[in-house]
Design a protein around this motif. Structure first.
Motif, PDB file in Angstrom:
ATOM      1  N   ASP A 113      13.528   9.724   1.369  1.00  0.00           N
ATOM      2  CA  ASP A 113      12.231   9.108   1.648  1.00  0.00           C
ATOM      3  C   ASP A 113      12.382   7.629   1.973  1.00  0.00           C
ATOM      4  OD1 ASP A 113      10.998  11.544   1.215  1.00  0.00           O
ATOM      5  OD2 ASP A 113      10.344  11.040  -0.835  1.00  0.00           O
ATOM      6  N   GLU A 115      14.986   6.191   3.181  1.00  0.00           N
ATOM      7  CA  GLU A 115      15.645   6.086   4.483  1.00  0.00           C
ATOM      8  C   GLU A 115      14.631   6.270   5.612  1.00  0.00           C
ATOM      9  OE1 GLU A 115      19.359   8.129   6.957  1.00  0.00           O
ATOM     10  OE2 GLU A 115      18.969   8.725   4.891  1.00  0.00           O
ATOM     11  N   LYS A 116      13.722   7.225   5.459  1.00  0.00           N
ATOM     12  CA  LYS A 116      12.673   7.450   6.468  1.00  0.00           C
ATOM     13  C   LYS A 116      11.790   6.213   6.612  1.00  0.00           C
ATOM     14  CE  LYS A 116      12.299  12.442   5.772  1.00  0.00           C
ATOM     15  NZ  LYS A 116      11.458  13.522   5.204  1.00  0.00           N
ATOM     16  N   ILE A 117      11.399   5.639   5.484  1.00  0.00           N
ATOM     17  CA  ILE A 117      10.549   4.448   5.506  1.00  0.00           C
ATOM     18  C   ILE A 117      11.271   3.301   6.196  1.00  0.00           C
ATOM     19  CG2 ILE A 117       9.496   2.665   4.051  1.00  0.00           C
ATOM     20  CD1 ILE A 117       8.909   4.962   2.011  1.00  0.00           C
ATOM     21  N   SER A 118      12.551   3.153   5.895  1.00  0.00           N
ATOM     22  CA  SER A 118      13.355   2.105   6.494  1.00  0.00           C
ATOM     23  C   SER A 118      13.440   2.269   8.009  1.00  0.00           C
ATOM     24  CB  SER A 118      14.748   2.090   5.879  1.00  0.00           C
ATOM     25  OG  SER A 118      15.550   1.116   6.472  1.00  0.00           O
ATOM     26  N   LYS A 119      13.623   3.508   8.473  1.00  0.00           N
ATOM     27  CA  LYS A 119      13.701   3.774   9.918  1.00  0.00           C
ATOM     28  C   LYS A 119      12.360   3.497  10.587  1.00  0.00           C
ATOM     29  CE  LYS A 119      17.444   7.133   9.845  1.00  0.00           C
ATOM     30  NZ  LYS A 119      17.821   8.542  10.024  1.00  0.00           N
ATOM     31  N   LEU A 120      11.268   3.858   9.929  1.00  0.00           N
ATOM     32  CA  LEU A 120       9.936   3.603  10.477  1.00  0.00           C
ATOM     33  C   LEU A 120       9.692   2.111  10.608  1.00  0.00           C
ATOM     34  CD1 LEU A 120       7.704   6.250   8.666  1.00  0.00           C
ATOM     35  CD2 LEU A 120       8.267   6.166  11.098  1.00  0.00           C
ATOM     36  N   GLN A 121      10.083   1.354   9.613  1.00  0.00           N
ATOM     37  CA  GLN A 121       9.886  -0.082   9.618  1.00  0.00           C
ATOM     38  C   GLN A 121      10.743  -0.733  10.707  1.00  0.00           C
ATOM     39  OE1 GLN A 121      10.696  -1.211   5.570  1.00  0.00           O
ATOM     40  NE2 GLN A 121       8.569  -0.860   4.921  1.00  0.00           N
ATOM     41  N   THR A 123      11.501   0.557  13.592  1.00  0.00           N
ATOM     42  CA  THR A 123      10.958   0.846  14.933  1.00  0.00           C
ATOM     43  C   THR A 123       9.658   0.103  15.200  1.00  0.00           C
ATOM     44  OG1 THR A 123       9.798   2.803  14.115  1.00  0.00           O
ATOM     45  CG2 THR A 123      12.022   3.140  15.043  1.00  0.00           C
ATOM     46  N   GLU A 124       9.042  -0.478  14.192  1.00  0.00           N
ATOM     47  CA  GLU A 124       7.777  -1.197  14.379  1.00  0.00           C
ATOM     48  C   GLU A 124       7.987  -2.564  14.970  1.00  0.00           C
ATOM     49  OE1 GLU A 124       5.867  -1.177  10.558  1.00  0.00           O
ATOM     50  OE2 GLU A 124       5.344   0.915  10.727  1.00  0.00           O
TER      51      GLU A 124
END
Length: 124
Positions: A113, A115-121, A123-124
């Motif tokens: 989870d 890691e997903k949040i980190s990837k989303l951040q 790409t922003e």
């Protein structure tokens, strides 16, 4: 001396000393058995017995000071109700970091989870 458990064990007397706090009777029985098998020299128990070459141990006839020290501390702890542990954990530096010893590791799910949040951040 080989270090492959598949070749046979290498047995160290200091391991029995370190187990005194948890398995007192078994540890003492091990140490008595080792003494009866002449695993001792002028400075106490030898470093180890290597069984990797067969059924008869090859004694490692040396003494490492840090292993001798661990043995002495283990016996002191046994005879004096964990005095060394109490002393160690009584020092301010150790007390300051002691909470870290009780932290639970993050689960794999939580790590995914994060890691997903980190990837989303990213790409922003």
């Amino acid at each position: 001396m080989k270090y492959g458990a598949e070749d046979g064990p290498v047995i160290s007397p200091y391991s029995s000393f370190l187990a005194l706090a948890l398995l007192r009777k078994d540890s003492i029985a091990n140490l008595r058995r080792m003494a009866a098998m002449d695993w001792m020299g002028a400075y106490g128990f030898y470093e180890a017995a290597d069984y990797t070459q067969g059924n008869q141990p090859e004694l490692v006839r040396s003494w490492m000071a840090h292993h001798q020290g661990m043995c002495l501390l283990a016996v002191t702890n046994l005879l004096k109700n964990n005095i060394v542990q109490e002393w160690f954990h009584g020092t301010p530096r150790v007390r300051a970091a002691e909470l870290l010893l009780h932290e639970k590791a993050l689960s794999k799910e939580t790590l995914k989870d994060l890691e997903k949040i980190s990837k989303l951040q990213a790409t922003e």
